[in-house]
Design an enzyme around this catalytic site. Structure first.
Site: not given
Ligand code: C5P
Length: 284
Positions: A11, A138
């Site tokens: 993406k 994502d």
């Molecule tokens: O959800 P994911 O594991 O991909 O997110 C990785 C990190 O990115 C999270 O632990 C967080 O610190 C940050 N994040 C965030 N807000 C989001 C997505 C991700 O703060 N909407």
């Protein structure tokens, strides 16, 4: 033994705005997201009769239960309450990692989609997205695909009319950023420029490629302002004919939108000597 196969598409973010920090530590986002043709291939063997196994041919990616594709399969089988006698997941990687292209999430989403098909669609797309949200922010978009507005943590998706076909060059420099660190940096700076999401939605609706390219904007660029490489690639893409260029997600890949496939190919050829991880792609 049964073998399943699915494409895992990367993406890009056409716009990406980071809003408030939430009590759960995540941030509320507002982003227009788009699936692109750059993809990994995912294969799954079911009923191998052996312990779970995953391979992906990239030293930097964990090949165990930490891999998002593994987590997705685990979540799927836990949810349906039964599982085959051993599975092997093979990922043929093309999407660069630590790029902001959702490579790991794309693999996880491909696993969810293909397992759902194999099980005769027990879950709707919405339910599959909700399952994906447990694996990563994502993943829901990667399950849905196409063009969508993502809000909340990234899991609140509004499907949009497909974007017009856009020819792209995606360039991943060696530098890599840690996503949580970039969110922290944004918390401590005043965001000076934000995307005009509404204008992007209008431009998409009217299919105006030039306007879309002119409205590309990602607030994470302000968190990586000290890294010259990002700016250098944007300039190089523009100098090679891009109508617009921007970093995707939390980087470090940068992409440009081009007038035609030929223009994109020429720009890709121009950048690839300096940046071997450069790809010509298009929206899908
Ligand atoms: O959800 P994911 O594991 O991909 O997110 C990785 C990190 O990115 C999270 O632990 C967080 O610190 C940050 N994040 C965030 N807000 C989001 C997505 C991700 O703060 N909407």
């Amino acid at each position: 033994m049964i073998t399943l196969a699915e494409k895992a598409y990367a993406k890009i973010n056409l716009t990406l705005d980071v809003l408030a920090k939430r009590e759960d530590g995540y941030h509320d986002l507002r982003s227009v997201m788009q699936t692109v043709s750059l993809c990994d291939d995912v294969e799954i063997d079911l009923d191998t009769g052996k312990p779970w196994k995953i391979s992906c041919g990239a030293a930097s990616i964990p090949c165990d239960e930490r891999n998002l594709a593994w987590k997705a399969a685990r979540a799927f089988f836990d949810r349906i309450g039964k599982e085959p006698d051993g599975i092997e997941i093979r990922i043929f990687k093309r999407i660069p990692s630590e790029a902001g292209l959702a490579g790991g999430s794309a693999d996880a989403a491909a696993v969810l989609r293909v397992l759902n098909r194999w099980a005769n669609d027990p879950f709707s797309v919405g339910e599959l997205c909700a399952l994906g949200a447990k694996v990563g922010s994502d993943v829901p978009f990667c399950v849905l695909g196409g063009t969508a507005l993502a809000e909340g943590r990234g899991e609140k998706l509004s499907k949009l009319l497909d974007a017009p076909e856009l020819h792209l060059v995606i360039c991943k420099p060696p530098v890599a950023f840690a996503t949580p660190e970039l969110f922290r940096r944004l918390d401590s700076v005043e965001i000076k420029e934000r995307p005009d999401t509404e204008a992007m939605l209008r431009a998409l609706h009217s299919g105006d490629r030039k306007r879309i390219a002119g409205l590309l904007c990602n607030v994470f660029e302000q968190a990586v302002a000290g890294y010259r490489e990002i700016d250098a690639i944007k300039k190089s893409l523009l100098a090679n004919g891009a109508l617009g260029a921007v970093m995707t997600g939390s980087g470090s890949a940068v992409y440009g939108i081009f007038r035609s496939a030929d223009c994109a190919k020429a720009a890709c050829d121009a950048l690839i000597t300096e940046y071997p991880q450069t790809f010509a792609a298009k929206t899908v």
